[in-house]
Design an enzyme around this catalytic site. Structure first.
Site: not given
Length: 255
Positions: A71, A116, A201-204
């Site tokens: 993603h 993913d 958020q931001g660690d994906s």
């Protein structure tokens, strides 16, 4: 994708929930809360960690290939628009290694649920240690390490320094009670029932890893999604790397 409900843990929609210096200045009233369950990583502690310019994390699968989340990318093909930053915990460090992408391979069949993972080919090798991936479920237990430059709180700003924390394995049955949409054979969960420590958020795309029987780091998961960040009763959901190990190796060989 629902922001602050079920969301992918990327910059645009949804890191280790720990406090550090933000990349953007904040007022005293808007500053993140004190450190929640983790600490700043030491320089060289996790040399395989990579920060991607679209606001995601990743790990060096090979010296010229980054393993991240599907993603985080828009599809497969030639792509020179991504910059990988490696070799530092401080993103502002003059020692940072920056290398541009040449190609991207998004997991075949990815449609927003499960599968993913993605690979990013770099224009030149980065001379740093790589992170091996698990190819069986033998390591799907115990306590994992997570690290990233993502937000220190739900909805917060990205961080300047790499942060780390530990999260315990959560069985599919327990995780499925929190998430009806869990794809049990493709995803693995980790976190504390009381919340407080999580990716955000931001660690994906960043790795979830642990020591193997020889004491070496091995990647068990890829930061994927969750309900908010560090909420009680809602663990983090990660791509189960062992499920896709064969496909990742084949894809990397052909990239």
């Amino acid at each position: 994708m629902k922001f602050l409900s079920t969301f992918k843990r990327c910059l645009a929609a949804g890191a280790v929930v720990l406090a550090a210096v933000s990349l953007q200045p904040t007022s005293a009233s808007a500053a993140p809360p004190p450190v929640v369950g983790g600490t700043r990583a030491a320089q060289g502690e996790f040399p395989f960690m990579v920060r991607l310019s679209m606001g995601c994390g990743g790990a060096l699968y090979a010296k010229d290939i980054v393993l991240t989340a599907a993603h985080c990318v828009s599809g497969s093909g030639n792509n020179t628009g991504i910059t990988a930053t490696a070799g530092v915990v401080d993103l502002r460090s003059s020692s940072a290694i920056k290398v541009r992408s040449t190609k991207v391979l998004q997991a075949p069949g990815y449609n927003g649920t499960g599968k993913d993972w993605a690979l990013i080919k770099l224009e030149r090798p980065i001379d740093l240690p790589t992170l091996k991936i698990a190819d069986t479920t033998a390591h799907n237990n115990g306590t994992f390490t997570v690290a990233g430059w993502g937000a220190a709180r739900e909805g917060g700003a990205q961080q300047r320094y790499l942060l780390k924390a530990q999260v315990p394995f959560v069985a599919d049955a327990a995780c499925g009670q929190a998430y009806d949409e869990l794809v049990a054979n493709e995803e693995i969960c980790a976190g504390y029932n009381e919340g407080g420590v999580d990716t955000c958020q931001g660690d994906s795309g960043g790795p979830m890893f642990r020591r193997d029987t020889a004491g070496a780091w091995i990647q068990v998961g890829i930061v994927s999604w969750g309900y908010g960040c560090a909420r009680a009763g809602f663990p983090g959901v990660y791509t189960e790397v062992s499920t896709f190990a064969s496909a990742i190796r084949t894809a990397a060989a052909n990239l």
